[in-house]
Design a protein around this motif. Structure first.
Motif, PDB file in Angstrom:
ATOM      1  N   ALA A 104      -4.190   9.897   3.121  1.00 32.87           N
ATOM      2  CA  ALA A 104      -5.312   9.222   3.777  1.00 32.87           C
ATOM      3  C   ALA A 104      -5.366   7.754   3.381  1.00 32.87           C
ATOM      4  O   ALA A 104      -5.804   6.905   4.156  1.00 32.87           O
ATOM      5  CB  ALA A 104      -6.619   9.919   3.422  1.00 32.87           C
ATOM      6  N   ILE A 105      -4.922   7.483   2.153  1.00 32.21           N
ATOM      7  CA  ILE A 105      -4.832   6.105   1.665  1.00 32.21           C
ATOM      8  C   ILE A 105      -3.442   5.903   1.100  1.00 32.21           C
ATOM      9  O   ILE A 105      -2.949   6.734   0.324  1.00 32.21           O
ATOM     10  CB  ILE A 105      -5.903   5.828   0.593  1.00 32.21           C
ATOM     11  CG1 ILE A 105      -7.296   5.785   1.226  1.00 32.21           C
ATOM     12  CG2 ILE A 105      -5.620   4.520  -0.144  1.00 32.21           C
ATOM     13  CD1 ILE A 105      -8.421   5.644   0.233  1.00 32.21           C
ATOM     14  N   SER A 106      -2.806   4.813   1.504  1.00 35.18           N
ATOM     15  CA  SER A 106      -1.492   4.501   0.962  1.00 35.18           C
ATOM     16  C   SER A 106      -1.519   3.108   0.357  1.00 35.18           C
ATOM     17  O   SER A 106      -2.175   2.203   0.870  1.00 35.18           O
ATOM     18  CB  SER A 106      -0.420   4.587   2.056  1.00 35.18           C
ATOM     19  OG  SER A 106      -0.700   3.666   3.093  1.00 35.18           O
ATOM     20  N   LEU A 107      -0.803   2.960  -0.741  1.00 35.94           N
ATOM     21  CA  LEU A 107      -0.724   1.690  -1.437  1.00 35.94           C
ATOM     22  C   LEU A 107       0.699   1.165  -1.365  1.00 35.94           C
ATOM     23  O   LEU A 107       1.656   1.948  -1.311  1.00 35.94           O
ATOM     24  CB  LEU A 107      -1.139   1.864  -2.901  1.00 35.94           C
ATOM     25  CG  LEU A 107      -2.588   2.287  -3.142  1.00 35.94           C
ATOM     26  CD1 LEU A 107      -2.813   2.574  -4.633  1.00 35.94           C
ATOM     27  CD2 LEU A 107      -3.559   1.229  -2.659  1.00 35.94           C
ATOM     28  N   PRO A 108       0.874  -0.135  -1.366  1.00 36.87           N
ATOM     29  CA  PRO A 108       2.240  -0.697  -1.351  1.00 36.87           C
ATOM     30  C   PRO A 108       3.015  -0.280  -2.593  1.00 36.87           C
ATOM     31  O   PRO A 108       2.439  -0.061  -3.666  1.00 36.87           O
ATOM     32  CB  PRO A 108       2.004  -2.204  -1.306  1.00 36.87           C
ATOM     33  CG  PRO A 108       0.598  -2.407  -1.743  1.00 36.87           C
ATOM     34  CD  PRO A 108      -0.156  -1.190  -1.372  1.00 36.87           C
ATOM     35  N   LEU A 156      -2.976   5.519 -10.579  1.00 41.07           N
ATOM     36  CA  LEU A 156      -2.384   4.239 -10.214  1.00 41.07           C
ATOM     37  C   LEU A 156      -1.307   3.871 -11.229  1.00 41.07           C
ATOM     38  O   LEU A 156      -1.409   4.224 -12.399  1.00 41.07           O
ATOM     39  CB  LEU A 156      -3.455   3.149 -10.186  1.00 41.07           C
ATOM     40  CG  LEU A 156      -4.625   3.367  -9.232  1.00 41.07           C
ATOM     41  CD1 LEU A 156      -5.655   2.260  -9.411  1.00 41.07           C
ATOM     42  CD2 LEU A 156      -4.144   3.427  -7.783  1.00 41.07           C
ATOM     43  N   PRO A 157      -0.265   3.142 -10.800  1.00 43.33           N
ATOM     44  CA  PRO A 157       0.782   2.723 -11.750  1.00 43.33           C
ATOM     45  C   PRO A 157       0.216   1.711 -12.738  1.00 43.33           C
ATOM     46  O   PRO A 157      -0.114   0.579 -12.364  1.00 43.33           O
ATOM     47  CB  PRO A 157       1.851   2.104 -10.852  1.00 43.33           C
ATOM     48  CG  PRO A 157       1.139   1.720  -9.589  1.00 43.33           C
ATOM     49  CD  PRO A 157       0.029   2.708  -9.421  1.00 43.33           C
ATOM     50  N   LYS A 158       0.121   2.110 -13.975  1.00 44.04           N
ATOM     51  CA  LYS A 158      -0.565   1.307 -14.990  1.00 44.04           C
ATOM     52  C   LYS A 158       0.042  -0.083 -15.139  1.00 44.04           C
ATOM     53  O   LYS A 158      -0.684  -1.059 -15.362  1.00 44.04           O
ATOM     54  CB  LYS A 158      -0.524   2.047 -16.332  1.00 44.04           C
ATOM     55  CG  LYS A 158      -1.364   1.438 -17.426  1.00 44.04           C
ATOM     56  CD  LYS A 158      -1.371   2.345 -18.644  1.00 44.04           C
ATOM     57  CE  LYS A 158      -2.295   1.849 -19.722  1.00 44.04           C
ATOM     58  NZ  LYS A 158      -2.343   2.767 -20.888  1.00 44.04           N
ATOM     59  N   ALA A 165      -1.331  -7.216  -4.266  1.00 43.43           N
ATOM     60  CA  ALA A 165      -0.878  -6.528  -3.061  1.00 43.43           C
ATOM     61  C   ALA A 165      -1.888  -5.526  -2.537  1.00 43.43           C
ATOM     62  O   ALA A 165      -1.809  -5.098  -1.378  1.00 43.43           O
ATOM     63  CB  ALA A 165       0.449  -5.810  -3.342  1.00 43.43           C
ATOM     64  N   ALA A 166      -2.843  -5.110  -3.375  1.00 41.33           N
ATOM     65  CA  ALA A 166      -3.861  -4.137  -2.982  1.00 41.33           C
ATOM     66  C   ALA A 166      -5.021  -4.243  -3.953  1.00 41.33           C
ATOM     67  O   ALA A 166      -4.908  -4.838  -5.036  1.00 41.33           O
ATOM     68  CB  ALA A 166      -3.286  -2.721  -2.982  1.00 41.33           C
ATOM     69  N   PRO A 193      -4.307  -3.443   1.805  1.00 41.88           N
ATOM     70  CA  PRO A 193      -5.367  -2.439   1.711  1.00 41.88           C
ATOM     71  C   PRO A 193      -6.412  -2.750   0.646  1.00 41.88           C
ATOM     72  O   PRO A 193      -6.081  -3.083  -0.492  1.00 41.88           O
ATOM     73  CB  PRO A 193      -4.604  -1.154   1.359  1.00 41.88           C
ATOM     74  CG  PRO A 193      -3.362  -1.640   0.678  1.00 41.88           C
ATOM     75  CD  PRO A 193      -3.011  -2.953   1.327  1.00 41.88           C
ATOM     76  N   VAL A 194      -7.679  -2.634   1.073  1.00 43.40           N
ATOM     77  CA  VAL A 194      -8.819  -2.660   0.153  1.00 43.40           C
ATOM     78  C   VAL A 194      -9.376  -1.246   0.108  1.00 43.40           C
ATOM     79  O   VAL A 194      -9.879  -0.742   1.115  1.00 43.40           O
ATOM     80  CB  VAL A 194      -9.910  -3.647   0.610  1.00 43.40           C
ATOM     81  CG1 VAL A 194     -11.091  -3.615  -0.368  1.00 43.40           C
ATOM     82  CG2 VAL A 194      -9.357  -5.052   0.740  1.00 43.40           C
ATOM     83  N   VAL A 195      -9.259  -0.592  -1.026  1.00 42.28           N
ATOM     84  CA  VAL A 195      -9.764   0.767  -1.202  1.00 42.28           C
ATOM     85  C   VAL A 195     -11.156   0.678  -1.824  1.00 42.28           C
ATOM     86  O   VAL A 195     -11.363  -0.080  -2.778  1.00 42.28           O
ATOM     87  CB  VAL A 195      -8.824   1.600  -2.095  1.00 42.28           C
ATOM     88  CG1 VAL A 195      -9.355   3.019  -2.254  1.00 42.28           C
ATOM     89  CG2 VAL A 195      -7.411   1.599  -1.512  1.00 42.28           C
TER      90      VAL A 195
END
Length: 335
Positions: free
Chosen positions: A22-26, A45-47, A79-80, A108-110
């Motif tokens: 539903a949400i994708s990040l670069p 999230l990748p720390k 990037a996000a 993307p802004v989550v």
């Protein structure tokens, strides 16, 4: 002090949104996480790509201690973004505008938030402005996203002037002096010892009053919220003032003070939390000289009496009204 979400609320929503697509990040680039709170789990999230952006010192220190890159403002390219909605509507809008400004168009802004923090209202407001995704509901909150752009520039946070003081979105009592602080200011003595601490100084209302009293040679403004402290720097321009961005419950005074002035907070999020105010009282007692005094305002329903009597040898009410007590507590007990 920071309010803890119930365990894994934010993580549960974020994991569901990412796992379901539903949400994708670069796959590359830095991710700005605006205003997470102490205890939030960001492990989905990748720390190594995350930068936590917060001006609230306890949260800043909590994430720093866990190895996250932290900043008080946007620096460099991202990037996000993930915006963790705060309670205050004006602050939430300002954060969303800041997130858009930090990203290239279309990035993307989550947005993640609890229902009690107004996520439904924010979602409704955004739908009329941006191409917002469907919201996923879980754990008493919602998460959704939208592409960054220029549609929210009018939501950008701006300082305001209220009764001769500068304030900013999201700071405590941004619309003007609160009733408790006004009562405390009216009860302050005509003369203070040379060294005074304004504990939880906010945007400097009480500090300005303290500096009108005789005897003050050194005033320490201690405030955890950087936006409020930045306002205080504009509101209090006296050379006797020293500004400290710090957690008031753990800050250590350079030299013991003759007086501490305090309107302690007693909420974490929307919930009353007397433990927070009690932590302020204990901190104040530790930073006072043996003959020092605490000048404090507090809501009458709060259970502070036993703590004050355990921490100080003399307790006297010096002002207040039907809702608030203004107390002078003197001669801290040394254990």
């Amino acid at each position: 002090m920071a309010a803890l979400l119930q365990p894994d609320m934010r993580s549960a929503r974020l994991a569901l949104a990412l796992d379901s697509g539903a949400i994708s990040l670069p796959t590359e680039g830095r991710i700005a996480v605006f205003r997470p709170r102490s205890g939030d789990d960001l492990s989905d999230l990748p720390k190594d790509r995350v930068t936590v952006i917060t001006g609230f010192r306890p949260d800043h220190d909590w994430f720093t201690a866990r190895g996250y890159a932290c900043a008080t403002a946007v620096e460099g390219a991202f990037a996000a973004a993930l915006v963790c909605l705060p309670r205050a509507k004006a602050e939430a809008r300002a954060l969303l505008a800041a997130a858009c400004a930090a990203l290239p168009h279309g990035a993307p802004v989550v947005v993640d938030g609890q229902k009690t923090d107004g996520v439904d209202a924010v979602y409704k407001d955004l739908r009329g402005r941006v191409a917002v995704s469907e919201a996923m509901a879980k754990a008493h909150g919602k998460i959704f996203s939208f592409p960054a752009g220029n549609a929210l520039t009018d939501w950008a946070g701006t300082v305001a002037e209220v009764e001769g003081f500068v304030t900013a979105p999201g700071v405590f009592s941004a619309d003007g002096p609160d009733r408790g602080s006004a009562l405390l200011a009216a009860a302050l003595p005509a003369k203070f010892p040379s060294r005074v601490v304004d504990l939880g100084a906010g945007w400097g209302y009480l500090s300005r009053h303290i500096l009108t009293r005789a005897g003050v040679k050194e005033l320490h403004l201690v405030e955890a919220e950087l936006a409020a402290l930045d306002c205080a720097r504009q509101n209090v321009t006296d050379d006797r003032a020293q500004f400290h961005w710090a957690d008031a419950t753990t800050w250590q005074v350079p030299h013991l003070a003759g007086s501490v002035v305090c309107n302690p907070p007693f909420h974490t999020g929307r919930d009353a939390d007397p433990a927070l105010g009690l932590a302020f009282l204990r901190a104040a007692a530790k930073m006072l000289a043996p003959d020092g005094s605490l000048w404090v305002v507090w809501n009458r329903h709060l259970p502070y009496d036993p703590a004050l009597r355990a921490l100080f040898r003399e307790i006297e009410d010096v002002g207040g009204d039907g809702a608030f007590r203004v107390t002078r507590a003197s001669y801290p007990v040394r254990r």
